[in-house]
Design a protein around this motif. Structure first.
Motif, mmCIF file in Angstrom:
data_model
loop_
_atom_site.group_PDB
_atom_site.id
_atom_site.type_symbol
_atom_site.label_atom_id
_atom_site.label_comp_id
_atom_site.label_asym_id
_atom_site.label_seq_id
_atom_site.Cartn_x
_atom_site.Cartn_y
_atom_site.Cartn_z
ATOM 1 N N PHE A 141 -17.181 19.756 -39.864
ATOM 2 C CA PHE A 141 -15.711 19.354 -39.751
ATOM 3 C C PHE A 141 -14.968 19.728 -38.881
ATOM 4 O O PHE A 141 -14.112 19.312 -38.452
ATOM 5 N N LEU A 142 -15.389 20.835 -37.992
ATOM 6 C CA LEU A 142 -14.796 21.465 -37.079
ATOM 7 C C LEU A 142 -14.948 20.357 -36.018
ATOM 8 O O LEU A 142 -13.753 20.198 -35.135
ATOM 9 N N LEU A 143 -16.143 20.151 -35.650
ATOM 10 C CA LEU A 143 -16.400 18.843 -34.628
ATOM 11 C C LEU A 143 -15.512 17.682 -34.891
ATOM 12 O O LEU A 143 -14.903 17.112 -33.734
ATOM 13 N N LEU A 144 -15.556 17.220 -36.104
ATOM 14 C CA LEU A 144 -14.898 15.934 -36.489
ATOM 15 C C LEU A 144 -13.425 15.982 -36.127
ATOM 16 O O LEU A 144 -12.757 15.404 -35.240
ATOM 17 N N LEU A 145 -12.720 17.164 -36.767
ATOM 18 C CA LEU A 145 -11.399 17.617 -36.454
ATOM 19 C C LEU A 145 -11.088 17.786 -34.855
ATOM 20 O O LEU A 145 -9.860 17.206 -34.459
ATOM 21 N N ALA A 146 -11.707 18.638 -34.302
ATOM 22 C CA ALA A 146 -11.451 19.113 -32.889
ATOM 23 C C ALA A 146 -11.491 17.966 -31.911
ATOM 24 O O ALA A 146 -10.688 17.591 -31.032
ATOM 25 N N VAL A 147 -12.494 17.021 -32.127
ATOM 26 C CA VAL A 147 -12.641 15.848 -31.383
ATOM 27 C C VAL A 147 -11.443 14.954 -31.333
ATOM 28 O O VAL A 147 -10.699 14.454 -30.597
ATOM 29 N N THR A 148 -11.286 14.345 -32.720
ATOM 30 C CA THR A 148 -10.280 13.434 -33.190
ATOM 31 C C THR A 148 -8.815 14.144 -32.767
ATOM 32 O O THR A 148 -8.053 13.193 -31.921
ATOM 33 N N HIS A 149 -8.785 15.169 -33.088
ATOM 34 C CA HIS A 149 -7.267 15.893 -32.635
ATOM 35 C C HIS A 149 -7.144 16.032 -31.339
ATOM 36 O O HIS A 149 -5.905 15.433 -30.773
ATOM 37 N N GLY A 150 -8.051 16.351 -30.519
ATOM 38 C CA GLY A 150 -8.087 16.604 -29.113
ATOM 39 C C GLY A 150 -7.762 15.036 -28.496
ATOM 40 O O GLY A 150 -7.110 15.136 -27.286
ATOM 41 N N LEU A 151 -8.655 14.179 -28.936
ATOM 42 C CA LEU A 151 -8.565 13.034 -28.006
ATOM 43 C C LEU A 151 -7.314 12.153 -28.606
ATOM 44 O O LEU A 151 -6.455 11.480 -27.559
ATOM 45 N N ALA A 152 -6.765 12.316 -29.676
ATOM 46 C CA ALA A 152 -5.537 11.736 -30.137
ATOM 47 C C ALA A 152 -4.332 12.282 -29.273
ATOM 48 O O ALA A 152 -3.466 11.629 -29.130
ATOM 49 N N GLY A 153 -4.516 13.547 -29.164
ATOM 50 C CA GLY A 153 -3.509 14.327 -28.300
ATOM 51 C C GLY A 153 -3.540 13.589 -26.821
ATOM 52 O O GLY A 153 -2.321 13.627 -26.276
ATOM 53 N N LEU A 154 -4.809 13.840 -26.181
ATOM 54 C CA LEU A 154 -4.781 13.217 -24.780
ATOM 55 C C LEU A 154 -4.444 11.753 -24.935
ATOM 56 O O LEU A 154 -3.423 11.323 -23.872
ATOM 57 N N GLU A 155 -4.579 10.952 -25.999
ATOM 58 C CA GLU A 155 -4.206 9.757 -25.461
ATOM 59 C C GLU A 155 -2.559 9.375 -25.910
ATOM 60 O O GLU A 155 -2.019 8.678 -25.450
#
Lengths: 239, 287
Positions: free
Chosen positions: B67-81
């Motif tokens: 869950f941490l992987l899924l959320l950290a990756v999507t949150h981080g990349l959504a923020g960067l985008e």
């Protein structure tokens, strides 16, 4: 109070892609002298080619907004005594410079127009007879919800101070969204949430605000566009 | 100028806006617990392959990390985008960015998921890539480069700001607390995302090349990288706490307005107070 010598370090340019330079003007600051008074003194006594915009000289029209020591402000309301011996004066950011301190407000007002800024009464055609204007009785909460927002003087200070506008030239900006809220929260306005939403809830509308709050910090009229945008997102556009 | 073809539809921007907030709140809990386990309960240099093997022997921890992987990756990349899209002004460029970021998210999640899936097959004693010790050296060199860039950037920024203040020149936006909060939120987000990219690679070594992983983790104790370890904890703490501040500000709207600067100061104080124990743990673990 004794007069003191103040240096105005003014950004000069011919607009467009022409290079910007700064030029220093030394003036004798009188007590309670405003930055606008000082600019007028420069034009009258030293350099008639200096360009800037002003009108009411009372902080009501919003024409003399510029950056004074890095902060957006109205030149007519900014006293020299609040600043040091050298005052840097620059044009607003994120707007094309026409000349010196004079900016082209067209992009600002184009976005203002895109946010549907006009009040639409219940009978927009005005063909039918309107007997009485809508009445908001004294003491009603109905006025409080837009009390702050309707004080906007469209000076462009918030637009210039917004880092999102600086990065994303499509973003509608604080002033336009503030106006949209003022109308969306006005029970007399007949535009309705669906049409209002179409104007401001797109890719570069209310969800593009990053809650920085520089708009609130610089507004010379005490308007709080950040709050207006938060309220638009929360409830003002709900059908 | 801006487009909203169907006024009743929820716009993409609105979905991303909600996602960043909801995933951010979930990450405050998940990343907070992860941070506690790795930087407070023990020092990062002690999290060798045996530590990872013990932890991942539990299905609960594997699920937690998934869950941490899924959320950290999507949150981080959504923020960067979000940052990237601010700079892209045509719908075509923004559509390309969407595709690129979805692919990046899928690749990162696939790498993390492969690592987690490999745990059940790996002995954590010998791995097929254990001979490739150069990977540890490459990751260490990469971190040294990132650290050098970070230190140089911080030095340049500090000198530039110091000179402006010393010469009594206007600092414009930087006199507003909101501007600092915004810039720090983005800078810490980018920093955490850069670490996440490296972390996804190094943790993948644990099941496939435990010796290389151990060499990589041991290299984190390099005194040159220690400030980066501290900066990472500070970044996660600040990003999470400031995220809560942003959400509270949005919920409280007008009522919160007079407390904006105070709330930012409070975020900094809480960040520093929570950071202190991890610094003690880290310094004590140094050879």
């Amino acid at each position: 109070m004794i007069e003191r010598s103040v240096t105005l370090r003014i950004a000069r340019s011919d607009g467009g892609s022409s290079p910007r330079s700064t030029r220093d003007y030394s003036i004798e600051a009188r007590p309670k002298m405003s930055v606008l008074d000082a600019l007028l003194a420069v034009v009258e006594e030293q350099d008639a080619s200096l360009a800037f915009r002003y009108s009411c000289r009372a902080g009501m029209c919003g024409s003399c907004a510029m950056r004074i020591d890095g902060r957006e402000s109205l030149a007519c309301r900014e006293r020299l005594e609040r600043h040091g011996p050298t005052i840097t004066i620059e044009p607003l950011r994120s707007l094309p410079v026409i000349r010196d301190l004079l900016v082209d407000m067209t992009p600002f007002f184009a976005k203002y127009t895109a946010a549907e800024p006009a009040f639409t009464g219940a009978d927009p055609s005005m063909v039918a007879k309107v007997d009485e204007p809508a009445v908001v009785p004294p003491g009603e909460h109905l006025r409080d919800v837009v009390n702050t927002e309707i004080d906007c003087i469209s000076c462009g200070a918030c637009y210039s101070a917004c880092p999102v506008v600086a990065a994303n030239s499509n973003y509608l900006g604080p002033a336009a969204l503030n106006r949209a809220y003022a109308l969306a929260a006005d029970i007399r306005d007949a535009t309705g949430p669906t049409a209002r939403r179409a104007a401001v809830a797109g890719e570069d509308g209310i969800h593009a605000c990053r809650s920085v709050g520089n708009c609130v910090a610089v507004c010379p009229a005490g308007v709080t566009p950040l709050v207006a945008i938060q309220l638009l997102r929360k409830r003002a556009l709900r059908p | 100028m801006h487009s909203a073809p169907d006024p009743r539809a929820t716009s993409r921007a609105e979905i991303v806006w909600w996602f960043l907030r909801l995933s951010g709140l979930a990450l405050v809990v998940l990343a907070g617990l992860h941070l506690y386990a790795m930087h407070y309960a023990t020092a990062p240099a002690n999290t060798d392959s045996a530590f990872v093997a013990r932890r991942w022997s539990s299905a609960g921890w594997r699920t937690f990390d998934a869950f941490l992987l899924l959320l950290a990756v999507t949150h981080g990349l959504a923020g960067l985008e979000t940052i990237v899209r601010d700079a892209l002004h045509t719908s075509r460029a923004r559509a390309v960015a969407d595709v690129v970021f979805v692919l990046l998210s899928l690749a990162a999640i696939a790498l993390g998921a492969t690592t987690l899936a490999a745990v059940t097959h790996a002995s954590f004693v010998d791995g097929p890539l254990d001979g490739a010790i150069w990977i540890a050296a490459a990751l260490h060199s990469g971190l040294v480069v990132i650290a050098t860039i970070t230190y140089a950037a911080l030095l340049v920024l500090a000198v530039a700001l110091g000179l402006q203040l010393f010469r009594r020149k206007p600092i414009g936006w930087w006199s507003f607390s909101g501007q600092w909060a915004f810039a720090l939120h983005r800078a810490t987000g980018l920093g955490i995302l850069a670490f996440l990219a490296i972390h996804l690679i190094d943790i993948a070594l644990a099941p496939f090349a435990p010796r290389v992983y151990d060499a990589t983790v041991a290299s984190y104790a390099d005194p040159y990288l220690v400030p980066m370890e501290i900066a990472l904890v500070a970044a996660v703490l600040y990003h999470g706490i400031n995220g809560i501040r942003l959400i509270v500000m949005e919920i409280a709207d007008r009522r919160m307005l007079p407390w904006r600067s105070t709330a930012f100061s409070l975020v900094i104080v809480i960040t520093l107070v929570l950071l202190a124990p991890s610094v003690v743990v880290l310094v004590r673990s140094l050879p």
